[in-house]
Design a protein around this motif. Structure first.
Motif, mmCIF file in Angstrom:
data_model
loop_
_atom_site.group_PDB
_atom_site.id
_atom_site.type_symbol
_atom_site.label_atom_id
_atom_site.label_comp_id
_atom_site.label_asym_id
_atom_site.label_seq_id
_atom_site.Cartn_x
_atom_site.Cartn_y
_atom_site.Cartn_z
ATOM 1 N N PHE A 213 38.542 52.083 46.374
ATOM 2 C CA PHE A 213 37.724 51.325 47.309
ATOM 3 C C PHE A 213 38.550 50.148 47.800
ATOM 4 C CE2 PHE A 213 34.508 47.995 48.078
ATOM 5 C CZ PHE A 213 33.635 48.668 48.938
ATOM 6 N N LEU A 214 38.472 49.845 49.092
ATOM 7 C CA LEU A 214 39.160 48.681 49.641
ATOM 8 C C LEU A 214 38.257 47.467 49.457
ATOM 9 C CD1 LEU A 214 41.561 47.481 51.178
ATOM 10 C CD2 LEU A 214 40.354 48.022 53.302
ATOM 11 N N TYR A 215 38.679 46.555 48.592
ATOM 12 C CA TYR A 215 37.829 45.415 48.258
ATOM 13 C C TYR A 215 37.786 44.427 49.426
ATOM 14 C CZ TYR A 215 38.553 47.661 43.844
ATOM 15 O OH TYR A 215 38.614 48.625 42.859
ATOM 16 N N GLN A 216 36.610 43.814 49.599
ATOM 17 C CA GLN A 216 36.369 42.977 50.765
ATOM 18 C C GLN A 216 36.073 41.536 50.355
ATOM 19 O OE1 GLN A 216 36.676 44.146 53.875
ATOM 20 N NE2 GLN A 216 37.110 46.226 53.176
ATOM 21 N N TYR A 217 36.647 40.617 51.105
ATOM 22 C CA TYR A 217 36.311 39.200 50.964
ATOM 23 C C TYR A 217 34.860 39.000 51.436
ATOM 24 C CZ TYR A 217 36.481 34.171 51.845
ATOM 25 O OH TYR A 217 36.230 32.829 51.851
ATOM 26 N N PRO A 218 34.064 38.160 50.766
ATOM 27 C CA PRO A 218 34.404 37.198 49.717
ATOM 28 C C PRO A 218 34.129 37.691 48.300
ATOM 29 C CG PRO A 218 32.230 36.704 50.546
ATOM 30 C CD PRO A 218 32.693 37.906 51.298
ATOM 31 N N ASP A 219 34.000 39.014 48.116
ATOM 32 C CA ASP A 219 33.700 39.545 46.788
ATOM 33 C C ASP A 219 34.901 40.202 46.125
ATOM 34 O OD1 ASP A 219 30.984 38.811 46.945
ATOM 35 O OD2 ASP A 219 30.548 40.606 48.123
ATOM 36 N N GLY A 220 35.960 40.447 46.889
ATOM 37 C CA GLY A 220 37.114 41.148 46.339
ATOM 38 C C GLY A 220 38.434 40.534 46.707
ATOM 39 N N GLY A 221 38.454 39.203 46.913
ATOM 40 C CA GLY A 221 39.691 38.563 47.306
ATOM 41 C C GLY A 221 40.116 39.012 48.703
ATOM 42 N N THR A 222 41.392 38.825 49.003
ATOM 43 C CA THR A 222 41.945 39.179 50.314
ATOM 44 C C THR A 222 43.128 40.101 50.114
ATOM 45 O OG1 THR A 222 41.275 37.053 51.270
ATOM 46 C CG2 THR A 222 43.004 38.285 52.427
ATOM 47 N N VAL A 223 43.081 41.288 50.710
ATOM 48 C CA VAL A 223 44.201 42.203 50.594
ATOM 49 C C VAL A 223 45.411 41.574 51.288
ATOM 50 C CG1 VAL A 223 43.627 43.559 52.678
ATOM 51 C CG2 VAL A 223 44.951 44.594 50.831
#
Length: 567
Positions: A213-223
């Motif tokens: 899964f590609l994590y998304q800001y603001p719950d998964g930082g910033t790729v």
């Protein structure tokens, strides 16, 4: 003057360094030179740190206890073991305990060590357990460890994250980079972090525990960048540039190799020239430190870290993956800054450095030392050079019940499944040299029927071999065992209550077990055993005992003598 002397020494030995090959010689060679690797042992994923004139190094420990070994040096070549950071692994998960022993190929992956406002920080991803950190005022300890928390204050008990690296900016704001390996979306992310380093401010544990899964800001930082298979993360600042470094292991992104991203802005620069920001990163300039067809074709050491000296010189300590029994040992190379890009190696041309096997020591005047070594067991506390295979039962070993001896008590193996489920196996890392040997003196009067005890080689849960004393029917005999197949040796002479066990190795990565009744004449038992690495672990040499018939019996180890020839 020191810089000039170092430069001319490099030129003087360059012809030798470029043509030399890997041998059984390593570390301090005397006469002001050292030979790579600086430690021919399994200190994988090394990360160095300088504080004043002192240097520290941390490395992966996986299932071993205590977790995250800490080394100290004054010259970047000679290292001694001073401690370890993680002493509460059973509290993290009972899989680390002697009752289960289920963390092979798991545990503490790729730690980093930092120093901020008079405090030491270690970050590590417990690959099967989550984001973890430890802090101390003194690198020797004591260390206080805990899970890193998400923005809601929940512990980040998430799986399959790896290779974290913290960074404190000039304004005091803190950040952490880390990767999430997987089949897809194997990217590096940068998280905002609380100034005390305990909380990721843009991470939600439920969100980043999802897979593929590609994590998304603001719950998964910033790729950081949409490039595949990113690990070995490093983040630092120099001359106004922010540097983000990672390794790629596949050709789905930039291709296999090591890459440095840089920008005047931490989150890169947007197309309109303004700084990128969390959730909206900009572009970075990209420099390929090394691009390879496969890991087997590495020219220079891969995953590792940068460290500078007080006089402004920079060095790289990284690992080679060479399929040797010593695992992935750390190598030391100079770093040349070319147009503010770090170039690792010697003979730099066109922003590309070359490997060197023998070089002048970066700092002169310090004598040779080793991170592993002999022990007479005369201290009241176990020397930090020792590790345990998983977390020991502290009721089953002692240095005080019989002063001057290490006493090990036998218990049944977890689920009765043999050596790799035997609790309280104590060990040190194998140092691959032209000649390496370990000899122990072991007293057996306390052994019980069904008990085995001896000297073993083993790696990360895949292969092992040992020479052991077995008590059966009131009789003592010798046994050689390799991966479940045993060779029966001779019966003990009447009244013989001690034995000397020895293992001898050379650079060919083959071990021979021997025994002696008097320490004068030694006899072979079993053939050559091909020692090897497995599950990211190099070979280890240890003492063990177990008894699958009953929780009964003990051995007393008088001493453990470890000898290497490294020059």
């Amino acid at each position: 003057m020191m810089k000039l002397n170092f430069f001319f020494l490099i030129i003087a030995v360059l012809g030798e360094t470029m043509s030399a090959q890997v041998t059984g010689r390593w570390g301090d060679q005397g006469g002001g030179t050292f030979r790579n690797p600086v430690i021919a042992a399994d200190y994988s994923d090394p990360d160095p740190l300088r504080v004043g004139d002192d240097y520290y190094l941390v490395a992966s420990t996986f299932e071993s206890y205590p977790g995250v070994t800490i080394l100290h040096s004054k010259d970047l070549v000679n290292w001694t073991t001073i401690g370890a950071a993680l002493t509460d692994l059973v509290a993290v998960d009972s899989a680390y305990s002697v009752k289960r022993m289920e963390r092979y190929n798991g545990g503490a992956y790729a730690p980093t060590i930092s120093y901020h406002r008079n405090k030491f920080y270690i970050y590590v991803n417990l690959y099967t357990d989550g984001f973890y950190m430890a802090t101390a005022d003194n690198p020797k300890g004591p260390w206080k460890s805990q899970f890193v928390k998400d923005k809601y204050g929940r512990p980040l008990r998430v799986t399959r994250w790896s290779d974290p690296c913290p960074f404190w900016d000039d304004d005091g704001k803190a950040y952490l980079v880390s990767s999430h390996p997987g089949r897809e979306y194997w990217y590096s992310y940068i998280f905002q972090m609380s100034e005390d380093g305990t909380t990721l401010l843009d991470a939600d544990s439920a969100h980043i525990d999802k897979k593929n899964f590609l994590y998304q800001y603001p719950d998964g930082g910033t790729v950081i960048s949409p490039y595949h298979s990113s690990e070995g993360n490093r983040i630092f600042k120099r001359n106004g540039y922010y540097y983000l470094q990672h390794i790629e292991f596949t050709n789905k992104g930039l291709g296999e190799g090591t890459y440095v991203f840089r920008s005047r802005n931490l989150y890169g620069t947007l197309s309109d020239g303004t700084p990128g920001r969390p959730g909206q990163p900009g572009e970075y300039e990209i420099f390929a430190v090394e691009k390879v067809k496969s890991r087997d074709h590495l020219r220079i050491p891969g995953q590792g870290g940068y460290v500078d000296t007080p006089d402004g010189r920079w060095f790289w300590i990284g690992q080679f993956t060479r399929d040797y029994a010593c695992g992935r040992p750390p190598h030391l190379l100079p770093v040349t800054w070319v147009n503010d890009w770090p170039v690792i190696g010697v003979d730099v041309k066109n922003r590309e450095g070359q490997m060197a096997w023998q070089l002048p020591k970066p700092i002169m005047g310090f004598s040779a030392s080793l991170p592993q070594g002999s022990d007479e067991f005369t201290e009241m506390k176990l020397h930090p050079q020792w590790m345990w295979n998983h977390v020991p039962d502290n009721k089953k070993w002692s240095l005080t019940e019989r002063p001057g001896y290490l006493r090990l008590y036998a218990s049944p193996t977890a689920d009765g499944k043999g050596f790799f489920k035997a609790g309280n196996t104590i060990n040190q890392r194998y140092m691959r040299s032209d000649s390496t040997s370990v000899i122990v003196k072991m007293e057996i009067k306390g052994m019980s029927n069904g008990q085995k005890a001896g000297l073993a080689h083993f790696n990360g849960g895949k292969s092992y071999a040992f020479i052991a004393v077995v008590k059966q029917g009131g009789e003592f005999r010798l046994e050689f065992e390799i991966n479940g197949q045993s060779v029966v040796g001779e019966v003990f002479p009447c009244g013989q209550n001690c034995i000397y066990l020895r293992t001898s190795m050379g650079v060919e990565d083959k071990a021979t077990f021997q025994y002696s009744w008097d320490r004068v004449t030694f006899y072979n038992l079993g053939g050559n055993y091909p020692i090897a690495s497995a599950n990211f672990r190099g070979d280890m040499i240890g003492l063990f005992t177990y008894n699958d018939l009953a929780e009964s019996g003990f051995i007393d180890v008088d001493w453990f003598h470890y000898r290497v020839t490294n020059k």
